[in-house]
Design an enzyme around this catalytic site. Structure first.
Site, PDB file in Angstrom:
ATOM      1  N   CYS A  12       0.824  -1.205   0.000  1.00  0.00           N
ATOM      2  CA  CYS A  12       0.000   0.000   0.000  1.00  0.00           C
ATOM      3  C   CYS A  12       0.863   1.262   0.000  1.00  0.00           C
ATOM      4  O   CYS A  12       1.696   1.448   0.888  1.00  0.00           O
ATOM      5  CB  CYS A  12      -0.914   0.000   1.225  1.00  0.00           C
ATOM      6  SG  CYS A  12      -1.780   1.552   1.495  1.00  0.00           S
TER       7      CYS A  12
ATOM      8  N   THR B 195      -9.381   0.140   6.659  1.00  0.00           N
ATOM      9  CA  THR B 195      -8.204   0.564   5.903  1.00  0.00           C
ATOM     10  C   THR B 195      -6.938   0.573   6.758  1.00  0.00           C
ATOM     11  O   THR B 195      -6.970   0.584   7.978  1.00  0.00           O
ATOM     12  CB  THR B 195      -8.416   1.974   5.325  1.00  0.00           C
ATOM     13  OG1 THR B 195      -8.559   2.903   6.412  1.00  0.00           O
ATOM     14  CG2 THR B 195      -9.646   2.018   4.444  1.00  0.00           C
TER      15      THR B 195
ATOM     16  N   GLU C  61      -5.541   8.046   8.571  1.00  0.00           N
ATOM     17  CA  GLU C  61      -5.268   8.914   7.433  1.00  0.00           C
ATOM     18  C   GLU C  61      -3.757   9.126   7.328  1.00  0.00           C
ATOM     19  O   GLU C  61      -3.147   9.725   8.213  1.00  0.00           O
ATOM     20  CB  GLU C  61      -5.991  10.257   7.601  1.00  0.00           C
ATOM     21  CG  GLU C  61      -5.603  11.329   6.594  1.00  0.00           C
ATOM     22  CD  GLU C  61      -5.669  10.852   5.159  1.00  0.00           C
ATOM     23  OE1 GLU C  61      -4.626  10.943   4.472  1.00  0.00           O
ATOM     24  OE2 GLU C  61      -6.739  10.373   4.727  1.00  0.00           O
ATOM     25  N   SER C  62      -3.171   8.620   6.260  1.00  0.00           N
ATOM     26  CA  SER C  62      -1.704   8.623   6.141  1.00  0.00           C
ATOM     27  C   SER C  62      -1.119  10.032   6.176  1.00  0.00           C
ATOM     28  O   SER C  62      -0.048  10.256   6.765  1.00  0.00           O
ATOM     29  CB  SER C  62      -1.283   7.915   4.853  1.00  0.00           C
ATOM     30  OG  SER C  62      -1.706   8.635   3.709  1.00  0.00           O
TER      31      SER C  62
ATOM     32  N   TYR D 201      -4.511   6.017  -8.890  1.00  0.00           N
ATOM     33  CA  TYR D 201      -5.692   5.215  -8.559  1.00  0.00           C
ATOM     34  C   TYR D 201      -6.909   5.648  -9.382  1.00  0.00           C
ATOM     35  O   TYR D 201      -7.774   4.833  -9.706  1.00  0.00           O
ATOM     36  CB  TYR D 201      -5.987   5.314  -7.060  1.00  0.00           C
ATOM     37  CG  TYR D 201      -5.149   4.363  -6.257  1.00  0.00           C
ATOM     38  CD1 TYR D 201      -5.686   3.175  -5.769  1.00  0.00           C
ATOM     39  CD2 TYR D 201      -3.812   4.614  -6.003  1.00  0.00           C
ATOM     40  CE1 TYR D 201      -4.926   2.279  -5.052  1.00  0.00           C
ATOM     41  CE2 TYR D 201      -3.026   3.720  -5.292  1.00  0.00           C
ATOM     42  CZ  TYR D 201      -3.586   2.556  -4.819  1.00  0.00           C
ATOM     43  OH  TYR D 201      -2.816   1.657  -4.119  1.00  0.00           O
TER      44      TYR D 201
END
Length: 647
Positions: free
Chosen positions: A396, A464, A480-481, A528
């Site tokens: 990911c 996620t 949330e990255s 994406y």
């Protein structure tokens, strides 16, 4: 695929051998027929411009100038799922495919199976092109490309008005031509199809390795000879090609456009074999040859015909694959110096269109867990060594940016981390799988097996990763990255390694945020948008925006070592996972195949290598997990061997 069983046309896959009789075989073309070919208009050829086997017959008809002797129709490049290859209805024309035509054989057929059933009412077998039809006897002469190729080469005399042509199958060279042709057909032409039709990873890899071994051997052969079989004939000042060359050319023409991507024969592009590439250019300089090639038919026909390899039926935009000048060492073999026009541009629209408004556009969900660690104590989450834990999966890109930040800042002791398996369970999502190298068990939340268990404890339906977890409060801080990266940079400074880079200096904050915004929209999430688009239009717009941004990055990196000056910053961290995956994953999986960074964008490639050289980055970048995660659970589930990357 469409199949005929004892005179009945059946849509779908070919039945197993145990359930149907042996396929009907048309007899070889007889010597008597070969000697009696002077009757103009008796024979009729049906081809697909997408099919390499049909292209061989079309090539020889064009090379020998047999248009007046042998009529021809071109089927639509995309097969009808119920009836197979299809001709245009009488009196109609196709705007996208002007080469296609109604049946002019006299049979008044609209589908190719009608020829087969006319010739043999109880026929069993595939419905294939090329097909050579005898209009006089109303029967199939042959549907075997090699046999038709020889028949045209040996039997038909070129009309007197046409230019003289060489003997492509001279008697004294036939044994060698047959040997080389069979090798090309078996180890290249057919073997590349084994890549896409493989039922296992092992079968795919075995076929793929044979393909590239054969290409290397062909390249070595062509370093010594202009053509595959030396053929200097009386009356010709230079060597001439033979049938062996016409078996090879249709495969080469399709290699970069189709086989490298769709079939995952992607260790190398054709350009990695300079003699093969120059040889293809050499042959295409003959207008009689070039006129038989349609990249539009090839592109549309293949990408619509292999649903297991291309389940969304998206058709890629053009690759940045121009044909080079044929000016290698092969010029001494008589290669012309003139350039050749590259593959025609595929028309497209959508520049500067917001793809999110298009039908089928991919839209990323907002993360629901967005608490913050604050060094000033203004939230329940305070920076403490050993208190926080990150869950990631190596494939990911959003996880990747968090693990890179942790490594660059030296937070390994302050923030623990577990690595989940690279493929999700179909029902429960991201999972732990300890028997896979590079994966770990849960060490922070009591031995959970699935990340969903962590969310369920907070009555959340999200699944996620990455997840930043507070072991002290037993609570998710964030999934949330972007927030996780920023918290490690700004709120956990007291735990940074001595000499760690300043990833978000106040003096460069505005420049970093500006780059973050357009990189996220067009590159990181843009990949994406292209890969997960559910419509052709949404894919094409995302594709254009992505490569416009890639060119912008290349220009930016001509001036700076990193995106904002000469020191690595948060902007580089956020971009890196996408560029790291572009050549080996997104190029094929997301159809972002306009170019390879490693071959066409030198400053971006240099930046990628500089990033990999930073402390800890290489160690938390797992390309094997990336490829298995993206390819191992979609389409035909085959993980590509290539491309071969220097780094």
């Amino acid at each position: 695929m469409v199949y005929i069983v004892q005179g009945r046309t059946i849509p779908g896959e070919r039945p197993s051998k145990s359930k149907v009789p042996e396929p009907t075989a048309f007899p070889p073309i007889s010597d008597d027929r070969s000697e009696n070919t002077s009757e103009p208009g008796r024979y009729h050829l049906v081809v697909s411009l997408a099919c390499p086997w049909a292209s061989k017959a079309y090539l020889m008809r064009s090379l020998k100038g047999l248009q007046e002797l042998i009529s021809m129709d071109v089927v639509l490049p995309v097969r009808n799922p119920s009836t197979g290859w299809e001709l245009l209805p009488p009196g109609q024309h196709s705007q996208p495919y002007p080469e296609c035509s109604p049946d002019s054989s006299g049979l008044k057929a609209q589908y190719l199976d009608e020829f087969y059933l006319q010739a043999c009412p109880d026929y069993t077998g595939r419905i294939t092109v090329p097909l050579l039809w005898d209009k006089k006897d109303k029967t199939i002469v042959s549907n075997e490309s090699s046999e038709i190729l020889k028949f045209f080469a040996m039997s038909f005399q070129t009309p007197e008005a046409a230019r003289p042509v060489p003997d492509y199958y001279p008697v004294d060279k036939r044994a060698e031509i047959d040997r080389v042709s069979r090798w090309i057909i078996d180890d290249f032409g057919k073997r590349v199809y084994m890549c896409v039709f493989a039922k296992s990873q092992e079968d795919y890899e075995a076929a793929c390795r044979v393909v590239f071994k054969t290409m290397a051997e062909l390249d070595a052969m062509l370093a010594r000879s202009r053509y595959l079989v030396p053929n200097l004939q009386d009356g010709w000042a230079a060597p001439q090609p033979t049938l062996a060359d016409w078996h090879l050319l249709p495969v080469l023409v399709r290699f970069d456009r189709v086989y490298n991507n769709l079939f995952k024969a992607n260790l190398y592009y054709l350009s990695h074999f300079p003699n093969l590439q120059a040889y293809m250019v050499d042959l295409l300089q003959d207008p009689r040859v070039a006129s038989t090639v349609s990249f539009k038919h090839i592109r549309d026909g293949y990408w619509a015909s292999f649903p297991t390899a291309n389940p969304k039926h998206r058709v890629p935009l053009q690759h940045d694959l121009s044909l080079p000048l044929a000016d290698f060492s092969r010029t001494s073999m008589g290669l012309p110096e003139a350039s050749v026009e590259g593959p025609e541009a595929i028309p497209h629209s959508g520049h500067h269109i917001d793809s999110s408004s298009l039908t089928g556009a991919f839209k990323r969900r907002e993360s629901a867990h967005r608490h913050w660690i604050r060094a000033d104590g203004s939230t329940p989450f305070k920076p403490e060594a050993g208190r926080y834990h990150i869950y990631v999966t190596n494939n990911c890109p959003w996880c990747h940016r968090t693990s890179i930040t942790r490594a660059l800042l030296g937070l390994e002791d302050a923030v623990s981390m577990d690595v989940l398996f690279f493929a999700m369970d179909s029902d429960r999502g991201w999972q732990f799988k300890t028997d896979e190298p590079g994966c770990s068990v849960d060490t922070a939340a009591g031995g959970i097996q699935y990340i969903m268990e962590l969310y369920q404890r907070e009555s959340s339906k999200e699944r996620t990763v990455p997840v930043l977890y507070d072991k002290k409060l037993q609570k998710i801080v964030s999934n949330e990255s972007t927030d996780i990266v920023r918290m490690m940079i700004t709120e956990m400074r007291e735990f940074h390694r001595a000499g760690a880079p300043q990833l978000f200096p106040a003096s460069q904050a505005d420049a970093i945020e500006e780059i973050n915004d357009w990189v996220y929209d067009s590159v990181s999430n843009g990949a994406y948008k292209a890969g997960f688009a559910n419509s052709q239009a949404a894919y094409e717009v995302a594709y254009e925006h992505f490569f416009e941004a890639v060119d912008r990055l290349e220009l930016l990196l001509t001036r700076n070592k990193f995106l904002v000056g000469n020191q690595v910053t948060e902007a580089d961290i956020k971009l890196f996972p996408t560029i790291y995956r572009l050549d080996p994953v997104y190029h094929l999986r997301f159809l972002l195949n306009k170019l390879l960074i490693s071959e066409s964008r030198p400053h971006l490639q240099r930046w990628l290598l500089d990033m990999l050289a930073l402390e800890g980055v290489q160690a938390c970048s797992n390309l094997d997990h990336c490829k298995k995660g993206y390819f191992g659970r979609t389409g035909n589930n085959l993980v590509p061997l290539g491309p071969a990357l220097g780094w």
